[in-house]
Scaffold this active site. Structure first.
Site, PDB file in Angstrom:
ATOM      1  NE  ARG A 111      -6.801   8.514   0.592  1.00  0.00           N
ATOM      2  CZ  ARG A 111      -7.047   7.249   0.899  1.00  0.00           C
ATOM      3  NH1 ARG A 111      -7.466   6.904   2.108  1.00  0.00           N
ATOM      4  NH2 ARG A 111      -6.881   6.304  -0.008  1.00  0.00           N
ATOM      5  CB  SER A 147      -0.889   0.008   1.243  1.00  0.00           C
ATOM      6  OG  SER A 147      -0.093   0.316   2.375  1.00  0.00           O
ATOM      7  CB  CYS A 148      -0.117   4.796  -0.455  1.00  0.00           C
ATOM      8  SG  CYS A 148      -1.615   4.668   0.550  1.00  0.00           S
ATOM      9  CG  HIS A 208      -0.349   1.208   8.356  1.00  0.00           C
ATOM     10  ND1 HIS A 208      -1.326   1.564   9.261  1.00  0.00           N
ATOM     11  CD2 HIS A 208      -0.801   1.570   7.135  1.00  0.00           C
ATOM     12  CE1 HIS A 208      -2.329   2.139   8.620  1.00  0.00           C
ATOM     13  NE2 HIS A 208      -2.041   2.157   7.327  1.00  0.00           N
ATOM     14  N   GLY A 209       2.238  -1.832  10.457  1.00  0.00           N
ATOM     15  CA  GLY A 209       3.468  -2.447  10.982  1.00  0.00           C
ATOM     16  C   GLY A 209       3.640  -3.868  10.452  1.00  0.00           C
ATOM     17  CG  HIS A 235      -1.744   8.630   3.834  1.00  0.00           C
ATOM     18  ND1 HIS A 235      -3.050   8.473   4.192  1.00  0.00           N
ATOM     19  CD2 HIS A 235      -1.548   7.779   2.790  1.00  0.00           C
ATOM     20  CE1 HIS A 235      -3.624   7.565   3.408  1.00  0.00           C
ATOM     21  NE2 HIS A 235      -2.735   7.137   2.540  1.00  0.00           N
TER      22      HIS A 235
HETATM   23  P1  NAD Z   1     -10.706   2.885  -7.430  1.00  0.00           P
HETATM   24  O1  NAD Z   1     -12.031   2.564  -6.868  1.00  0.00           O
HETATM   25  O2  NAD Z   1     -10.325   4.305  -7.617  1.00  0.00           O
HETATM   26  O3  NAD Z   1     -10.529   2.173  -8.840  1.00  0.00           O
HETATM   27  C1  NAD Z   1     -10.880   0.833  -9.039  1.00  0.00           C
HETATM   28  C2  NAD Z   1     -11.345   0.655 -10.474  1.00  0.00           C
HETATM   29  O4  NAD Z   1     -11.661  -0.712 -10.685  1.00  0.00           O
HETATM   30  C3  NAD Z   1     -12.602   1.453 -10.811  1.00  0.00           C
HETATM   31  O5  NAD Z   1     -12.395   2.077 -12.057  1.00  0.00           O
HETATM   32  C4  NAD Z   1     -13.694   0.397 -10.913  1.00  0.00           C
HETATM   33  O6  NAD Z   1     -14.649   0.762 -11.877  1.00  0.00           O
HETATM   34  C5  NAD Z   1     -12.907  -0.797 -11.374  1.00  0.00           C
HETATM   35  N1  NAD Z   1     -13.509  -2.094 -11.025  1.00  0.00           N
HETATM   36  C6  NAD Z   1     -14.303  -2.381  -9.998  1.00  0.00           C
HETATM   37  N2  NAD Z   1     -14.621  -3.700 -10.015  1.00  0.00           N
HETATM   38  C7  NAD Z   1     -14.019  -4.223 -11.087  1.00  0.00           C
HETATM   39  C8  NAD Z   1     -13.960  -5.518 -11.656  1.00  0.00           C
HETATM   40  N3  NAD Z   1     -14.608  -6.543 -11.088  1.00  0.00           N
HETATM   41  N4  NAD Z   1     -13.242  -5.693 -12.784  1.00  0.00           N
HETATM   42  C9  NAD Z   1     -12.575  -4.666 -13.357  1.00  0.00           C
HETATM   43  N5  NAD Z   1     -12.605  -3.416 -12.853  1.00  0.00           N
HETATM   44  C10 NAD Z   1     -13.305  -3.199 -11.739  1.00  0.00           C
HETATM   45  O7  NAD Z   1      -9.645   2.117  -6.513  1.00  0.00           O
HETATM   46  P2  NAD Z   1      -8.154   2.557  -6.239  1.00  0.00           P
HETATM   47  O8  NAD Z   1      -8.136   3.588  -5.184  1.00  0.00           O
HETATM   48  O9  NAD Z   1      -7.451   2.799  -7.510  1.00  0.00           O
HETATM   49  O10 NAD Z   1      -7.590   1.241  -5.536  1.00  0.00           O
HETATM   50  C11 NAD Z   1      -7.193   0.117  -6.283  1.00  0.00           C
HETATM   51  C12 NAD Z   1      -6.260  -0.722  -5.451  1.00  0.00           C
HETATM   52  O11 NAD Z   1      -5.102   0.064  -5.144  1.00  0.00           O
HETATM   53  C13 NAD Z   1      -6.815  -1.191  -4.097  1.00  0.00           C
HETATM   54  O12 NAD Z   1      -6.239  -2.434  -3.777  1.00  0.00           O
HETATM   55  C14 NAD Z   1      -6.306  -0.133  -3.140  1.00  0.00           C
HETATM   56  O13 NAD Z   1      -6.233  -0.578  -1.822  1.00  0.00           O
HETATM   57  C15 NAD Z   1      -4.935   0.110  -3.727  1.00  0.00           C
HETATM   58  N6  NAD Z   1      -4.355   1.410  -3.396  1.00  0.00           N
HETATM   59  C16 NAD Z   1      -5.118   2.549  -3.415  1.00  0.00           C
HETATM   60  C17 NAD Z   1      -4.553   3.757  -3.061  1.00  0.00           C
HETATM   61  C18 NAD Z   1      -5.359   5.013  -3.044  1.00  0.00           C
HETATM   62  O14 NAD Z   1      -5.054   5.903  -2.272  1.00  0.00           O
HETATM   63  N7  NAD Z   1      -6.356   5.184  -3.864  1.00  0.00           N
HETATM   64  C19 NAD Z   1      -3.209   3.817  -2.724  1.00  0.00           C
HETATM   65  C20 NAD Z   1      -2.422   2.654  -2.774  1.00  0.00           C
HETATM   66  C21 NAD Z   1      -3.013   1.450  -3.100  1.00  0.00           C
END
Ligand code: NAD
Length: 343
Positions: free
Chosen positions: A168, A139-140, A194-195, A220
């Protein structure tokens, strides 16, 4: 050319797609959406072939003026590697498809470590990802923690890390989440996840984390205290940060003391989407005395993992054996230099 498909074109997926396209050794063969929305129009504008998870929705996409290239399964069959950026826990449901097709896949931090069996950070364990079939980019917050902890550990030895994450509440485009007026302990119990997540990359590190969520969307903020094995000094820490391609230093001269000013700076510098790929460590907060090191770092949740995904692709496809070279290639293709080079 490595053929990359982005399954889930959302906050992370759209950024990874643009970062992949910027690289000389890889290309985007398709991105997927579940419904026609603004992001689908961005994919069209960028020229990314659009695939859909539920092919029965094809008519709805076409009615909106969005050409559908095919189903997610077809997209996966055409790719060398999938970057699964679907929402947390959805990614896990895609594993049987990737296994059936026999395609490599990268999941994000919203999935459990066990899903891929390997958690990745470019600076810490690049070489262990070489040739792997499945990888999870942490994760981030974990990415930000691993980068700096690993550097301090190499130079001074880490006896223990204590980190407090002020998180955030949601991403800027997310209208469904809060809090609006609260500080939410997430969780109340210690440690936060996180840890243990840092241990999925750096298993030998002793670390305790606490986390809370506040009503902001920008970044964050981490308050970190590290007890070192050897005596630590401020200049040495600043030197480590300056020499690392993804550790940024916010100098006193910038006059920045908030995430708001930091994002404004990134925007004014013309960073794409005002993204900060690097940890943003506040120089003035660095306190080093004997075996104690303390500092604040801001982490842009939407951006720091993006460059890590690009390196993970290169490692899994055995396209570059050296992690430092992959990081340099990724950064150069994005014309990205850490923020201390801008002030
Ligand atoms: P998001 O909701 O912004 O984007 C997810 C996308 O996937 C959307 O476009 C949605 O339409 C699509 N989707 C949903 N179900 C689907 C399916 N079955 N098949 C194909 N597409 C599908 O999510 P995000 O924030 O980009 O997060 C994605 C991953 O990255 C998660 O595991 C999250 O924990 C991780 N992540 C997110 C962040 C953040 O801050 N946003 C940071 C680091 C990691």
């Amino acid at each position: 050319m490595i053929k990359v498909a982005i399954n889930g074109y959302g906050t992370i997926g759209k950024r990874v797609a643009d970062a992949v396209v910027a690289q000389k050794d890889m290309k985007v063969i398709g991105v997927s959406k579940t419904r026609p929305n603004a992001e689908a129009f961005v994919a069209k504008q960028r020229g990314y072939p659009l695939y859909i998870a539920d092919i029965s929705k094809k008519a709805a996409f076409e009615k909106a003026g969005l050409e559908v290239a095919g189903s997610v399964e077809e997209m996966c069959r055409a790719a060398d590697v999938i970057v699964d950026a679907t929402p947390g826990d959805v990614g896990a449901t895609n594993k049987p498809l990737y296994e059936k097709i026999g395609v490599k896949a990268i999941w994000q931090g919203g999935e459990e470590h066990e899903l891929a069996g390997f958690s990745f950070n470019s600076s810490c364990n690049y070489k262990d990802a070489i040739g792997r079939k499945f990888v999870r980019v942490v994760s981030c917050n974990t990415t930000g923690l691993c980068r700096i902890i690993n550097e301090i550990d190499r130079e001074f030895g880490v006896a223990h890390v204590h980190a407090v994450m002020v998180r955030r509440g949601s991403d800027p485009g997310e209208i469904k989440k809060g809090p609006i007026d609260a500080i939410v302990l997430d969780p109340v119990s210690v440690p936060s996840h996180h840890g243990p997540d840092v241990l999925s990359v750096l298993p030998h590190i002793s670390i305790t984390t606490m986390a809370m969520i506040v009503p902001t969307t920008m970044m964050h903020m981490h308050a970190i205290r590290i007890t070192t094995k050897k005596a630590v000094n401020r200049d040495g820490v600043i030197g480590l940060i300056n020499n690392h391609p993804r550790l940024g230093l916010i100098k006193k001269t910038a006059g920045i003391r908030s995430t708001a000013e930091l994002k404004e700076f990134a925007m004014d510098l013309g960073r794409p989407r005002s993204d900060l790929y690097e940890n943003c460590i506040f120089e003035d907060s660095i306190y080093a005395k004997e075996n104690e090191l303390c500092f604040f770092q801001a982490i842009h949740q939407e951006a720091d993992v993006v460059v890590e995904n690009v390196d993970a692709i290169r490692a899994m496809m055995n396209a570059e054996k050296d992690g430092d070279r992959s990081i340099a290639t990724t950064n150069a293709a994005l014309n990205f230099k850490t923020i201390q080079n801008n002030h």
